[in-house]
Design a protein around this motif. Structure first.
Motif, PDB file in Angstrom:
ATOM      1  N   THR A  76       4.498  -2.530   4.170  1.00 57.17           N
ATOM      2  CA  THR A  76       3.684  -2.592   4.464  1.00 57.17           C
ATOM      3  C   THR A  76       2.887  -2.867   3.577  1.00 57.17           C
ATOM      4  N   THR A  78      -0.269  -1.842   1.418  1.00 60.69           N
ATOM      5  CA  THR A  78      -2.239  -1.761   1.284  1.00 60.69           C
ATOM      6  C   THR A  78      -3.114  -2.539   0.818  1.00 60.69           C
ATOM      7  N   ARG A  83      -5.921  -9.234  -1.769  1.00 63.87           N
ATOM      8  CA  ARG A  83      -5.400  -8.804  -0.315  1.00 63.87           C
ATOM      9  C   ARG A  83      -6.820  -9.329   0.783  1.00 63.87           C
ATOM     10  N   ASN A  97       1.147   4.148   4.713  1.00 58.81           N
ATOM     11  CA  ASN A  97       1.180   5.386   4.335  1.00 58.81           C
ATOM     12  C   ASN A  97       1.637   6.771   4.076  1.00 58.81           C
ATOM     13  N   ALA A 305      12.311   2.092   2.838  1.00 53.85           N
ATOM     14  CA  ALA A 305      12.720   1.821   2.238  1.00 53.85           C
ATOM     15  C   ALA A 305      11.958   2.240   0.701  1.00 53.85           C
ATOM     16  N   THR A 309       6.582  -4.535  -0.675  1.00 60.23           N
ATOM     17  CA  THR A 309       7.131  -5.750   0.184  1.00 60.23           C
ATOM     18  C   THR A 309       7.681  -6.847  -0.812  1.00 60.23           C
ATOM     19  N   VAL A 310       7.692  -6.906  -1.456  1.00 56.25           N
ATOM     20  CA  VAL A 310       8.597  -8.011  -3.413  1.00 56.25           C
ATOM     21  C   VAL A 310       7.662  -8.943  -2.463  1.00 56.25           C
ATOM     22  N   HIS A 313       8.698 -12.989  -4.235  1.00 56.84           N
ATOM     23  CA  HIS A 313      10.001 -13.306  -3.860  1.00 56.84           C
ATOM     24  C   HIS A 313       9.645 -13.927  -2.444  1.00 56.84           C
ATOM     25  N   ASP A 373      19.220  -9.111  -8.293  1.00 54.56           N
ATOM     26  CA  ASP A 373      18.420  -7.539  -8.904  1.00 54.56           C
ATOM     27  C   ASP A 373      19.774  -6.676  -8.990  1.00 54.56           C
TER      28      ASP A 373
HETATM   29  P1  NAP Z   1       6.990  -3.818  -4.867  1.00 53.44           P
HETATM   30  O1  NAP Z   1       7.194  -5.177  -3.752  1.00 53.44           O
HETATM   31  O2  NAP Z   1       8.271  -3.240  -5.022  1.00 53.44           O
HETATM   32  O3  NAP Z   1       8.163  -4.952  -5.546  1.00 53.44           O
HETATM   33  C1  NAP Z   1       7.585  -4.844  -7.178  1.00 53.44           C
HETATM   34  C2  NAP Z   1       9.079  -6.153  -7.962  1.00 53.44           C
HETATM   35  O4  NAP Z   1       9.861  -5.070  -8.246  1.00 53.44           O
HETATM   36  C3  NAP Z   1       9.503  -6.718  -7.188  1.00 53.44           C
HETATM   37  O5  NAP Z   1       8.325  -7.947  -7.626  1.00 53.44           O
HETATM   38  C4  NAP Z   1      10.627  -7.370  -7.206  1.00 53.44           C
HETATM   39  O6  NAP Z   1      11.241  -7.639  -8.749  1.00 53.44           O
HETATM   40  C5  NAP Z   1      11.108  -5.548  -7.588  1.00 53.44           C
HETATM   41  N1  NAP Z   1      11.845  -4.913  -6.734  1.00 53.44           N
HETATM   42  C6  NAP Z   1      11.065  -4.549  -5.881  1.00 53.44           C
HETATM   43  N2  NAP Z   1      12.101  -3.994  -4.564  1.00 53.44           N
HETATM   44  C7  NAP Z   1      12.781  -5.007  -5.510  1.00 53.44           C
HETATM   45  C8  NAP Z   1      14.273  -5.762  -4.054  1.00 53.44           C
HETATM   46  N3  NAP Z   1      14.296  -5.106  -2.394  1.00 53.44           N
HETATM   47  N4  NAP Z   1      14.850  -6.245  -4.228  1.00 53.44           N
HETATM   48  C9  NAP Z   1      14.443  -7.564  -5.418  1.00 53.44           C
HETATM   49  N5  NAP Z   1      13.014  -6.477  -6.337  1.00 53.44           N
HETATM   50  C10 NAP Z   1      12.518  -5.863  -6.322  1.00 53.44           C
HETATM   51  O7  NAP Z   1       5.744  -3.273  -5.359  1.00 53.44           O
HETATM   52  P2  NAP Z   1       4.635  -4.450  -5.281  1.00 53.44           P
HETATM   53  O8  NAP Z   1       4.802  -6.313  -5.946  1.00 53.44           O
HETATM   54  O9  NAP Z   1       4.024  -3.379  -6.331  1.00 53.44           O
HETATM   55  O10 NAP Z   1       3.659  -4.332  -4.199  1.00 53.44           O
HETATM   56  C11 NAP Z   1       4.026  -5.773  -3.144  1.00 53.44           C
HETATM   57  C12 NAP Z   1       2.872  -4.329  -1.754  1.00 53.44           C
HETATM   58  O11 NAP Z   1       3.275  -3.880  -1.103  1.00 53.44           O
HETATM   59  C13 NAP Z   1       1.930  -3.597  -1.928  1.00 53.44           C
HETATM   60  O12 NAP Z   1       1.296  -5.657  -1.189  1.00 53.44           O
HETATM   61  C14 NAP Z   1       1.705  -3.037  -1.746  1.00 53.44           C
HETATM   62  O13 NAP Z   1       0.273  -3.238  -1.519  1.00 53.44           O
HETATM   63  C15 NAP Z   1       2.732  -3.160  -0.899  1.00 53.44           C
HETATM   64  N6  NAP Z   1       3.598  -1.909  -1.215  1.00 53.44           N
HETATM   65  C16 NAP Z   1       3.992  -1.010   0.035  1.00 53.44           C
HETATM   66  C17 NAP Z   1       4.806   0.092   0.404  1.00 53.44           C
HETATM   67  C18 NAP Z   1       5.510   0.636   1.191  1.00 53.44           C
HETATM   68  O14 NAP Z   1       4.777   0.575   2.207  1.00 53.44           O
HETATM   69  N7  NAP Z   1       5.831   1.368   1.122  1.00 53.44           N
HETATM   70  C19 NAP Z   1       5.671   0.720  -1.375  1.00 53.44           C
HETATM   71  C20 NAP Z   1       4.941   0.295  -2.153  1.00 53.44           C
HETATM   72  C21 NAP Z   1       4.271  -0.686  -2.873  1.00 53.44           C
HETATM   73  P3  NAP Z   1      11.118  -9.065  -9.662  1.00 53.44           P
HETATM   74  O15 NAP Z   1       9.763  -9.793  -9.117  1.00 53.44           O
HETATM   75  O16 NAP Z   1      10.898  -9.091 -10.793  1.00 53.44           O
HETATM   76  O17 NAP Z   1      11.980  -9.559  -8.614  1.00 53.44           O
END
Ligand code: NAP
Ligand code: MG
Length: 404
Positions: A76, A78, A83, A97, A305, A309-310, A313, A373
């Protein structure tokens, strides 16, 4: 196809945002619904729904996990200031979380998925390094303040009994600076230690705990002592299971972990766990291979996971471009929840099915079908990568054969 497997009791399903929300529905439609008959208590924690309900839906979802015992959650958003603009939100809602963790007062365990042709960046690592992250307090419940004039910073404790106030002098500011106060509680540290002990016993792995008690003699020292007391209480059980407990300085722990071949539960204070789980996930290959489970002291479980939220992508997806997003950690959130549900319900066929899905995922990658990846780090090299949906389809085909 054979009859669907019946899941006895409900699972709480928590939907989320962006690319992971897209993946979530593929997983449900292709890997869950066709094979199992399960009563899902659905909570939509997509950012719009949280905004509409003034975040009440998050609290409801956490309470549902308390009621039913097992939940599975999609990543989700944050929200930060950007945002709020992007989604026209009423306010910067708190981390879902964080809210769920404080309601369940849990410990988060993060465990990497090991696949033969995805070698870890740290070549010595052979077995999973599991991070047990204390999920309450410290800087996540801090108060902080930017000082912008000369003055005295103090920490005041006022006893409820009316006894004498305790005043600690922090610093005499001559000008600008910054201060922070944080706390933790003995019951929370105790239940953290107990959760780690339970997990180490169930996985039969050594238990390590690192803190900086040389510098923070009282705060970190308190953690060391309370954790140590809980370990002492079950010394014989740990010995009988062949589990060793080691307390070390956090910096020493980092060095030891890197030099080890893995196979331990590394208990971390809240912030250390946040940082180290990303280090360990990346060290093992990809954020897309890191699973996460929140365990409460009453034995309630929430699987997810570890990644977000990637979002990059998702923006590509919105533009109509193909994506290659790794769904493995999200699939394992579902299998983790199913296996736990099956274990609690005493329905071994559900546990077996969850294991079959996991095997199908691992065999798919080992057969050379994987998202980008993983393709970038696979050994031996593979020539092409699968798109988001193609990967899930391949897993589904394999799963159909296995369950036929
Ligand atoms: P992220 O979604 O984990 O992604 C960071 C980077 O890691 C992505 O841009 C991608 O790299 C790579 N990646 C992560 N998961 C992947 C997957 N399943 N497959 C392929 N590549 C993957 O972190 P973020 O971009 O910092 O955060 C995005 C949003 O997610 C934010 O709004 C944050 O608040 C939220 N968030 C939620 C949780 C949760 O709910 N547990 C945890 C962390 C963050 P590339 O772009 O280089 O391909
Ligand atoms: Mg983090």
């Amino acid at each position: 196809m054979a009859d669907k497997i019946k899941v006895k009791n409900p699972i709480v399903e928590i939907d989320g945002d962006e690319m992971t929300r897209i993946i979530w529905h593929f997983i449900k439609d292709k890997l869950i619904y066709p094979f199992v008959d399960v009563d899902l208590k659905y909570y939509d924690l997509g950012i719009k729904k949280r905004d509409e309900t003034d975040d009440k839906v998050t609290v409801d979802a956490a309470n549902a996990i308390k009621e039913y015992g097992v939940g599975v959650k999609c990543a989700t958003i944050t929200p930060n200031a950007d945002r709020v603009k992007e989604y026209s939100l009423k306010q910067q809602w708190k981390s879902p979380n964080g809210t769920i963790r404080s309601i369940l007062d849990g410990t988060v365990f993060r465990k990497p998925i090991i696949i033969r042709n995805i070698p870890p960046a740290v070549s010595k690592w052979k077995k999973p390094i599991i991070i047990g992250r204390h999920a309450y307090g410290d800087i996540y419940r801090n108060v902080e303040y930017v000082v912008d004039e000369p003055g005295t910073a103090e920490l005041v404790f006022t006893p409820k009994s009316g006894g004498e106030k305790k005043i600690l002098s922090l610093y005499e500011f001559r000008g600008r600076g910054v201060i922070m106060g944080m706390h933790n509680t003995e019951p929370s540290i105790r239940s953290f230690a107990q959760a780690c002990i339970q997990y180490a016993l169930s996985e039969k792995v050594d238990l390590w705990f690192g803190a900086k008690d040389t510098i923070s003699k009282q705060y970190h020292g308190f953690f060391r002592d309370v954790f140590g007391e809980e370990v002492d209480k079950v010394k014989e059980r740990l010995q009988a299971a062949g589990i060793q407990y080691r307390f070390m300085l956090i910096d020493d722990a980092v060095a030891q972990v890197i030099k080890s071949e893995g196979g331990m539960l590394w208990a971390c204070m809240n912030y250390d766990g946040d940082v180290m789980s990303d280090m360990v996930a990346t060290g093992f290959g990809s954020l897309g291979l890191m699973t996460s489970v929140l365990v409460s002291p009453e034995g309630k479980y929430e699987f997810e996971a570890a990644h977000g939220t990637v979002v990059r992508h998702y923006y590509e997806h919105l533009k109509g471009n193909p994506t290659s997003t790794n769904s493995i950690a999200s699939i394992f959130a579902w299998t983790g929840a199913l296996a736990k549900r099956g274990a609690l319900d005493n329905t071994p066929e559900v546990v077996t099915f969850a294991g079959t899905v996991e095997t199908a995922v691992i065999e798919t990658v080992e057969s050379g079908i994987m998202t980008k990846d993983l393709m970038l780090i696979a050994e031996p090299k593979v020539g092409k990568y699968a798109l988001t949906e193609e990967f899930i389809d391949s897993v589904m085909e394999r799963l159909k054969k296995k369950t036929a």
